[in-house]
Scaffold this motif. Structure first.
Motif, PDB file in Angstrom:
ATOM      1  N   GLY B  42       0.403  -1.148   0.259  1.00 52.14           N
ATOM      2  CA  GLY B  42       0.101  -0.265  -0.424  1.00 52.14           C
ATOM      3  C   GLY B  42       0.547   1.098  -0.310  1.00 52.14           C
ATOM      4  O   GLY B  42       0.125   2.536   0.436  1.00 52.14           O
ATOM      5  N   SER B  43       2.106   1.179  -0.154  1.00 52.48           N
ATOM      6  CA  SER B  43       2.693   2.273  -0.315  1.00 52.48           C
ATOM      7  C   SER B  43       2.789   3.346  -1.666  1.00 52.48           C
ATOM      8  O   SER B  43       3.280   3.926  -1.525  1.00 52.48           O
ATOM      9  CB  SER B  43       4.435   2.209   0.167  1.00 52.48           C
ATOM     10  N   GLY B  44       1.775   2.569  -2.412  1.00 52.24           N
ATOM     11  CA  GLY B  44       2.063   3.434  -3.754  1.00 52.24           C
ATOM     12  C   GLY B  44       2.915   2.890  -5.426  1.00 52.24           C
ATOM     13  O   GLY B  44       3.026   3.624  -6.248  1.00 52.24           O
ATOM     14  N   LYS B  45       3.023   1.964  -4.984  1.00 53.31           N
ATOM     15  CA  LYS B  45       3.876   1.087  -6.271  1.00 53.31           C
ATOM     16  C   LYS B  45       3.664   0.744  -7.485  1.00 53.31           C
ATOM     17  O   LYS B  45       3.843   1.514  -8.527  1.00 53.31           O
ATOM     18  CB  LYS B  45       5.100   0.192  -5.735  1.00 53.31           C
ATOM     19  N   THR B  46       2.573   0.126  -7.063  1.00 50.41           N
ATOM     20  CA  THR B  46       1.199  -0.080  -7.759  1.00 50.41           C
ATOM     21  C   THR B  46       1.296   0.954  -8.497  1.00 50.41           C
ATOM     22  O   THR B  46       0.776   1.219 -10.281  1.00 50.41           O
ATOM     23  CB  THR B  46       0.578  -0.997  -7.858  1.00 50.41           C
ATOM     24  N   THR B  47      -0.088   1.981  -7.970  1.00 47.61           N
ATOM     25  CA  THR B  47       0.352   3.796  -8.672  1.00 47.61           C
ATOM     26  C   THR B  47       1.261   3.747  -9.205  1.00 47.61           C
ATOM     27  O   THR B  47       1.054   4.804 -10.398  1.00 47.61           O
ATOM     28  CB  THR B  47      -0.673   4.265  -7.484  1.00 47.61           C
ATOM     29  N   LEU B  48       2.517   4.165  -8.442  1.00 45.58           N
ATOM     30  CA  LEU B  48       3.221   4.386  -9.278  1.00 45.58           C
ATOM     31  C   LEU B  48       3.897   4.316 -10.559  1.00 45.58           C
ATOM     32  O   LEU B  48       3.734   4.572 -12.011  1.00 45.58           O
ATOM     33  CB  LEU B  48       4.607   4.874  -8.864  1.00 45.58           C
TER      34      LEU B  48
HETATM   35  N1  LIG Z   1      -8.165   1.558  -7.119  1.00 45.61           N
HETATM   36  C1  LIG Z   1      -8.026   1.528  -6.010  1.00 45.61           C
HETATM   37  N2  LIG Z   1      -8.881   2.381  -5.433  1.00 45.61           N
HETATM   38  C2  LIG Z   1      -8.693   3.434  -4.052  1.00 45.61           C
HETATM   39  N3  LIG Z   1      -7.838   3.747  -3.616  1.00 45.61           N
HETATM   40  C3  LIG Z   1      -6.585   2.713  -4.239  1.00 45.61           C
HETATM   41  C4  LIG Z   1      -6.827   1.761  -5.659  1.00 45.61           C
HETATM   42  N4  LIG Z   1      -5.365   1.250  -5.707  1.00 45.61           N
HETATM   43  C5  LIG Z   1      -4.693   1.544  -4.832  1.00 45.61           C
HETATM   44  N5  LIG Z   1      -5.970   2.005  -3.716  1.00 45.61           N
HETATM   45  C6  LIG Z   1      -5.151   2.738  -2.332  1.00 45.61           C
HETATM   46  O1  LIG Z   1      -4.101   3.320  -2.606  1.00 45.61           O
HETATM   47  C7  LIG Z   1      -2.564   3.546  -1.849  1.00 45.61           C
HETATM   48  C8  LIG Z   1      -1.357   2.319  -3.017  1.00 45.61           C
HETATM   49  O2  LIG Z   1      -1.668   1.296  -3.567  1.00 45.61           O
HETATM   50  P1  LIG Z   1      -0.697   0.421  -4.611  1.00 45.61           P
HETATM   51  O3  LIG Z   1      -1.690  -0.162  -4.818  1.00 45.61           O
HETATM   52  O4  LIG Z   1       0.127   1.165  -5.054  1.00 45.61           O
HETATM   53  O5  LIG Z   1       0.163   0.109  -3.026  1.00 45.61           O
HETATM   54  P2  LIG Z   1       1.404  -1.203  -3.364  1.00 45.61           P
HETATM   55  O6  LIG Z   1       2.318  -0.212  -3.449  1.00 45.61           O
HETATM   56  O7  LIG Z   1       1.683  -1.902  -4.536  1.00 45.61           O
HETATM   57  O8  LIG Z   1       1.162  -2.311  -2.603  1.00 45.61           O
HETATM   58  P3  LIG Z   1       1.048  -3.770  -3.556  1.00 45.61           P
HETATM   59  O9  LIG Z   1       2.435  -4.370  -2.333  1.00 45.61           O
HETATM   60  O10 LIG Z   1       0.388  -4.265  -1.652  1.00 45.61           O
HETATM   61  O11 LIG Z   1       0.898  -3.950  -3.964  1.00 45.61           O
HETATM   62  C9  LIG Z   1      -3.338   2.415  -0.705  1.00 45.61           C
HETATM   63  O12 LIG Z   1      -3.139   3.026  -0.125  1.00 45.61           O
HETATM   64  C10 LIG Z   1      -4.015   1.694  -1.650  1.00 45.61           C
HETATM   65  O13 LIG Z   1      -5.314   0.849  -1.016  1.00 45.61           O
END
Ligand SMILES: Nc1ncnc2c1ncn2[C@@H]1O[C@H](COP(=O)(O)OP(=O)(O)OP(=O)(O)O)[C@@H](O)[C@H]1O
Ligand SMILES: [Mg+2]
Lengths: 255, 285
Positions: B42-48
Motif C-alpha cells: 500500500g505504499s504506492g508502487k503499483t500506483t506509481l
Molecule cells: N483503485 C483504487 N481505489 C482506491 N484506492 C486505491 C486503489 N488502488 C490502490 N489504492 C490505494 O492506494 C494506496 C497505494 O496502493 P498501491 O496498490 O499503489 O500499493 P502497492 O505499493 O502496490 O502495494 P502492494 O505491495 O500491496 O502491491 C493504498 O492505500 C491503496 O489502498
C-alpha cells in the motif's frame, strides 16, 4: 467443463478446425435434411464412433456428456408422439376430466424422425465441440467473417468464465476451511457472502482488465491473431466427400 | 553518462475517496539501468507504475518521458505505451484470451504492425519466455508462473524501451526466477531500461543499480542499492536489511575484510566467494 478438457487433449487436436467443422456441418445438414430415420441414425453412430475411436475421447466421458441432450430429446419427442385427440394406440382414459391420452401412428412416425434427426445433429455438433477447442472455433468463426463485436465478446467471456469459476472455487474453499458450510444456516450465510464478494471482485477485476488492455495500446477494437494451422488436402477431401455423400444419400432416400 | 528516461516532478495522485497514493513524489529513472522500487504494502508502487505509462493521470506535478512532458491524447498515449511496457502484478488481469498466442499478438497489432511482423514477434517472444509448446494450451490450464511468463511475452513483443514489471519474481520457482533474471540481463544489454517493484530486499540488493524506496506515497530513499538499502531509516521502514549486507557487516567486524579493493558482495554467491578467497588468503599467509 469436461468438454473443454477433451477439446484440448484429444487425438485430433492438431487437425485443422476447418476440416472438422466442414465434416461436422455436412453431417449436421445431412441429418436435418433426411426423410428417413436410417440416415440420421447412421450419422449418429458414425459421429459417436469417430469421437470415441477416432479422436480417442473415453466412452464414459462421452456418454456422460451426451446423456443430457439425449434425455432431453427423448422427452420432447415423447411429447410429439402423444396425442389427446384419439390416436390409434390408447394409453389412458380419464372420463371425469374428459381426457383421452393415446399414441397416434402419425405422431409416432413424426417423433421417430424428429428424434433421429436431432440425435444425428446433436452428436455432429458434439463431435466438433469435443475435438476442437473453443478458441479455434472462434478463430474459425472470425475467418468466415462473423461480426467483430461478437467474436470479441466470445473471447473475453470464455476467458472470464474460468477466472470466475476459479474465484468462486477459491472463496468456497476458504469458507469451507473455516467451517462456513457446517450447517444449513451457515451455508446460506456463506453463500450470500460469496455472492457479494464475487460481485465486488468482478468489478475490480473488470477495471484491472481494462487497464491492462489500455497498457498495451488498446484502441476501440480487440485486435489479435490466431495461430496458423495448415490445411491437409487428404483430410479436407475425405471430410468433404464423406459429407457430400451423406447429404446426397439423405436427399435421395425416401421412406 | 546518465540521462533520465522517465522523470517525475512533484507528482501527487489521489484515488477517489481521498486516498492519497502518491504525495509530492519526485524521482527519475535512468536510461539503460535497473531500478527496483520498494515499499510496504500500500505504499504506492503499483500506483506509481500506472502513472508511468499514462494509465492514470496525476492531479498535480508532471511526468517527463525523454525530457518531454507526457501528453494524454490518444496518439501520445499510444506512443508512450509502446515505449513503456507494463507487466501487471496479477497475470489474470492481463491475459484476455484463452489462447496465449492470441494474447501476445494483441500488443504488436495495436502498434499497427503488419501481420507477418506480428507473427515473427509472437514466435520470438514465445521462445524467449520458454513458452514454446504451451501456446496451444488454454490459459486456464497454465500454472501461475507460466501465465506470468505469458504476460511478460505479451509486453516483450511490443519491444518497449522501458520495461516496467510489478513483482515479476513473485510466484516463480528459483530455477525460473534465475532464467527470467537472465532474460532481463539480456534485455538490458540490448538497451532496455528495467524497472521492477519487489518486496524482496535481497533480490533488490543483488539485482538493482538504483533503488527507490516509497513510504506512504512519499519518497524515502533514492540511490545506489548498496547505499540506500543499508540506511537506518530504510531498515526501520522496511523492517529488514539485505541479508548479504548484514552478514558482510558482521564478518567485517571480526576483522576479515570482505570489502577488500572496494568490492562489495551483493549476492549470496558473491559473499561466499569473497569469504572463501579471504580465508584462503589468511591461511596461506
Ligand atoms: N483503485 C483504487 N481505489 C482506491 N484506492 C486505491 C486503489 N488502488 C490502490 N489504492 C490505494 O492506494 C494506496 C497505494 O496502493 P498501491 O496498490 O499503489 O500499493 P502497492 O505499493 O502496490 O502495494 P502492494 O505491495 O500491496 O502491491 C493504498 O492505500 C491503496 O489502498
Ligand atoms: Mg502493488
Amino acid at each position: 467443463m469436461h468438454i473443454d478438457t477433451f477439446a484440448y487433449s484429444n487425438r485430433w487436436r492438431r487437425v485443422h478446425p476447418g476440416e472438422k467443422a466442414i465434416f461436422a456441418l455436412c453431417c449436421l445438414t445431412a441429418a436435418l435434411l433426411s426423410r428417413t430415420v436410417l440416415i440420421p441414425l447412421i450419422i449418429a453412430a458414425l459421429m459417436a464412433a469417430m469421437t470415441i475411436m477416432g479422436a480417442g475421447i473415453p466412452w464414459r466421458g462421452y456418454l456422460r456428456i451426451a446423456i443430457l441432450p439425449a434425455a432431453f430429446l427423448i422427452w420432447s419427442c415423447l411429447a410429439l408422439a402423444v396425442s389427446f385427440s384419439g390416436g390409434e394406440l390408447p394409453l389412458a382414459h380419464f372420463p371425469a376430466l374428459q381426457l383421452d391420452i393415446s399414441f397416434s401412428r402419425q405422431g409416432i412416425n413424426q417423433a421417430e424422425l424428429a428424434l433421429a434427426r436431432s440425435l444425428g445433429a446433436t452428436l455432429s455438433l458434439l463431435f466438433l465441440a469435443l475435438t476442437t477447442p473453443m478458441t479455434e472455433i472462434m478463430g474459425l468463426l472470425r475467418s468466415i467473417g462473423t461480426p467483430k463485436l461478437f467474436i470479441e465478446l466470445m473471447t473475453i467471456t470464455y476467458r472470464q468464465i474460468f477466472i470466475f469459476l476459479d474465484m468462486a472455487g477459491q472463496i468456497r474453499a476458504a469458507q469451507e476451511a473455516r467451517l462456513g458450510y457446517a450447517s444449513a444456516g451457515k451455508a446460506i450465510r456463506s453463500m450470500a457472502g460469496m455472492a457479494g464478494n464475487i460481485l465486488l471482485r468482478t468489478l475490480t477485476r473488470a477495471r484491472h482488465n481494462h487497464q491492462a488492455l489500455l497498457a498495451r495500446g488498446y484502441g476501440d477494437e480487440l485486435l489479435f491473431l490466431s495461430p496458423r494451422r495448415n490445411w491437409s488436402t487428404p483430410n479436407l477431401l475425405a471430410a468433404g466427400s464423406a459429407g457430400i455423400i451423406l447429404i446426397a444419400l439423405a436427399l435421395a432416400i425416401h421412406s | 553518462m546518465t540521462t533520465a528516461v522517465i522523470e517525475l516532478q512533484g507528482v501527487t495522485f489521489t484515488y477517489p475517496g481521498d486516498i492519497r497514493a502518491l504525495d509530492n513524489f519526485t524521482a527519475s529513472f535512468v536510461r539503460g539501468r535497473r531500478t527496483a522500487v520498494l515499499g510496504r504494502n500500500g505504499s504506492g508502487k503499483t500506483t506509481l507504475f500506472s502513472l508511468l505509462n499514462g494509465l492514470q493521470r496525476p492531479q498535480s506535478g508532471q511526468i517527463l518521458f525523454d525530457g518531454r512532458t507526457i501528453g494524454y491524447d490518444r496518439q501520445s498515449l499510444l506512443k508512450l505505451r509502446q515505449a513503456v511496457g507494463m507487466v501487471f502484478q496479477d497475470p489474470d488481469s492481463q491475459l484476455f484470451s484463452a489462447c496465449i498466442y492470441e494474447d501476445i499478438s494483441f500488443g504488436p497489432l495495436n502498434l499497427g504492425l503488419p501481420e507477418n511482423e506480428v507473427r515473427t514477434r509472437v514466435e520470438r517472444a514465445l521462445t524467449q519466455m520458454k513458452l514454446s509448446g504451451l501456446e496451444n494450451r488454454p490459459t486456464h490450464s497454465l500454472s501461475f508462473g507460466q501465465k506470468k511468463r505469458a504476460c511478460i511475452a505479451g509486453v516483450l513483443a511490443m519491444q518497449p524501451q522501458v520495461l516496467v514489471l510489478d513483482e515479476p519474481f513473485a510466484g516463480l520457482d528459483p530455477v525460473m526466477a534465475a532464467e527470467f533474471s537472465a532474460i532481463l540481463d539480456e534485455l538490458q544489454r540490448g538497451g532496455t531500461t528495467l524497472i521492477i517493484a519487489t518486496h524482496d530486499l535481497d533480490l533488490a540488493y543483488a539485482w538493482a543499480d538504483q533503488v527507490i524506496v516509497l513510504q506512504e506515497g512519499r519518497l524515502l530513499a533514492d540511490g545506489a542499492a548498496t547505499e540506500a538499502l543499508v540506511r537506518p531509516d530504510v531498515h526501520a521502514e522496511l523492517g529488514a536489511s539485505p541479508i548479504v549486507a548484514e552478514i558482510a557487516a558482521v564478518i567485517a567486524l571480526t576483522g576479515l575484510d570482505v570489502y577488500a579493493n572496494g568490492y562489495l558482495p551483493r549476492s549470496r554467491a558473491e559473499l561466499v566467494k569473497s569469504i572463501a578467497a579471504k580465508t584462503k588468503g589468511e591461511s596461506t599467509r
